[in-house]
Scaffold this active site. Structure first.
Site, PDB file in Angstrom:
ATOM      1  N   GLU A  37      -3.692   7.503  -3.737  1.00 16.26           N
ATOM      2  CA  GLU A  37      -3.179   6.227  -3.241  1.00 16.26           C
ATOM      3  C   GLU A  37      -3.124   5.152  -4.305  1.00 16.26           C
ATOM      4  O   GLU A  37      -3.858   5.188  -5.288  1.00 16.26           O
ATOM      5  CB  GLU A  37      -3.948   5.752  -1.992  1.00 16.26           C
ATOM      6  CG  GLU A  37      -5.301   5.215  -2.232  1.00 16.26           C
ATOM      7  CD  GLU A  37      -6.021   4.719  -0.963  1.00 16.26           C
ATOM      8  OE1 GLU A  37      -5.614   5.034   0.176  1.00 16.26           O
ATOM      9  OE2 GLU A  37      -6.999   3.994  -1.134  1.00 16.26           O
ATOM     10  N   TYR A  94       0.862  -1.183   0.000  1.00 19.83           N
ATOM     11  CA  TYR A  94       0.000   0.000   0.000  1.00 19.83           C
ATOM     12  C   TYR A  94       0.894   1.228   0.000  1.00 19.83           C
ATOM     13  O   TYR A  94       1.894   1.288   0.715  1.00 19.83           O
ATOM     14  CB  TYR A  94      -0.885   0.027   1.262  1.00 19.83           C
ATOM     15  CG  TYR A  94      -1.626   1.341   1.397  1.00 19.83           C
ATOM     16  CD1 TYR A  94      -2.883   1.502   0.835  1.00 19.83           C
ATOM     17  CD2 TYR A  94      -1.040   2.427   2.053  1.00 19.83           C
ATOM     18  CE1 TYR A  94      -3.547   2.715   0.916  1.00 19.83           C
ATOM     19  CE2 TYR A  94      -1.690   3.646   2.131  1.00 19.83           C
ATOM     20  CZ  TYR A  94      -2.947   3.779   1.563  1.00 19.83           C
ATOM     21  OH  TYR A  94      -3.591   4.985   1.626  1.00 19.83           O
TER      22      TYR A  94
END
Ligand code: GDP
Ligand code: MN
Length: 379
Positions: free
Chosen positions: A189, A101
């Site tokens: 993101e 991530y």
């Protein structure tokens, strides 16, 4: 403002972030043709403004154009957490070795733009933050110098990424930071950012949320807006110049001023109630605006009571009172309401209301207490 994955990917690609551009399709025929054109294994992904598509059956690998067509048939029209899939992205499939991530957002507590990274990629990051917060690494960028390359490398090393891959990861962190700043985003993101089996870094799923307050600096973003994905009431509010945010409670609020709106929600909570919305009618609080506000609030079936909290400054309370009566006449709310009217010409304002059989209170705590009781009785 939210945008789709494929739109976010286009932005990130401009900053050099490696990803497999795909083809956006709106029908199973188009999906089949796209899979044929790309060749080999493809991934078919529903384009909706919500995450967790994988778990909901909205992301499927297909090994042939025929399989891709079937995936398209099952994903197009699918409901994912209240969002209907109208388009899918067909992209080359990736052989994944590991998922990470990587995200950039504003951390108010740290008073800065913060880059977050985790080796627990692919899954819902809010879940990771909740259950195993130690698995998320953070670096706060300098307010003027930005993210230093050493900070990006430190993120890679603290995640345990080997020396040979760390620079590649750090480069993407810096690129994502640049994209975040240039796009005036509130969130950028990549989840997952993957290391492929042949040891290349690749962004598999991109997300960008644009700061609404920066939209005037990016006229080109208007084209990215998907009206199907926006709350109908919030859209109507924007058109009327009213700031409206839907919340989960049952007490509708009509307030003039953003600060007073926040304070009103706090006051409702203080007496054990839950606001159904944030609503700022703006400085003028004209009859037309108040009527629009009431209509917006009453369109929500869960609203049990309404608190109208107006502080007359430049706008005088007697004008507001006349406007309120006009708005009430036009909308005729069927739920109980409490009016708090204070400020310039408050006596005259309250007199106008009481002549019409409506009692306005002066104090905000009193108004909040009354509306919470009214909502409890009605619920
Ligand atoms: P999300 O569920 O909405 O976050 O959608 P993602 O695009 O992140 O996809 C969910 C998961 O599907 C990823 O974490 C991957 O594990 C998997 N996935 C997505 N694309 C591919 C791909 O090209 N190849 C493989 N093997 N898995 C993929
Ligand atoms: Mn994802």
């Amino acid at each position: 403002m939210n945008i789709h994955e494929y739109q976010a990917a286009e932005i990130l690609a401009r900053y050099g972030i490696p990803l497999n551009p795909g083809i956006v399709c709106a029908s199973p025929d188009e999906v089949e043709a796209a899979a044929h054109q790309i060749g080999g294994t493809v991934v078919v992904k529903g384009q909706v403004h919500t995450g967790g598509r994988g778990k909901a059956g909205g992301v499927k690998l297909a090994h042939s154009p025929d399989e891709a067509r079937q995936a398209g048939e099952s994903i197009l029209g699918l409901d994912i957490r209240g969002h209907t899939v109208r388009k899918v992205l067909v992209a080359p499939g990736t052989n994944i070795e590991r998922e990470y991530y990587l995200g950039v957002t504003i951390d108010r507590a740290a008073r800065g733009v913060t880059v977050m990274a985790s080796a627990a990629g692919g899954i819902d990051i809010e879940e990771v933050a909740h259950t195993t917060p130690e698995k998320i690494q953070r670096e706060v960028a300098h307010p003027t110098l930005g993210l230093h390359p050493y900070q990006a490398r430190r993120l890679a090393y603290t995640l345990g990424i080997e020396r040979e891959f760390a620079n590649g990861f750090a480069k993407i962190a810096l690129q994502l930071y640049q994209a975040f700043i240039a796009a005036d985003a509130s969130l950028a993101e990549i989840n997952p950012l993957v290391l492929t089996k042949d040891h290349q870094w690749q962004a598999i799923d991109s997300k960008i949320v644009i700061d609404d307050n920066a939209l005037s600096r990016h006229p080109d973003y208007e084209a990215l807006r998907d009206l199907n994905e926006e709350n109908a009431i919030e859209l109507e509010a924007r058109a009327a110049g009213v700031s409206f945010v839907k919340l989960d409670g049952n007490i509708g609020c009509v307030v003039n001023g953003a600060g007073l709106s926040m304070a009103t929600m706090d006051a409702i909570k203080r007496y054990g109630g839950e606001p159904a919305n944030f609503l700022d009618v703006g400085g003028g609080a004209s009859a037309a605006q108040v009527a629009t506000a009431l209509r917006l609030i009453l369109a929500e079936p869960q609203v049990r009571a309404i608190l109208i909290n107006i502080f007359g400054g430049i706008t005088r309370c007697d004008d507001v009172a006349r406007g309120l009566l006009e708005a009430m006449e036009a909308v005729k709310p069927k739920v109980p309401f409490v009016i708090r009217l204070a400020g310039t010409n408050q006596e005259a304002g309250r007199q106008i209301l009481s002549d019409a059989g409506i009692t306005a209170v002066e104090s905000m705590p009193e108004a909040a207490e009354q509306v919470v009781k009214a909502a409890q009785r009605a619920a």
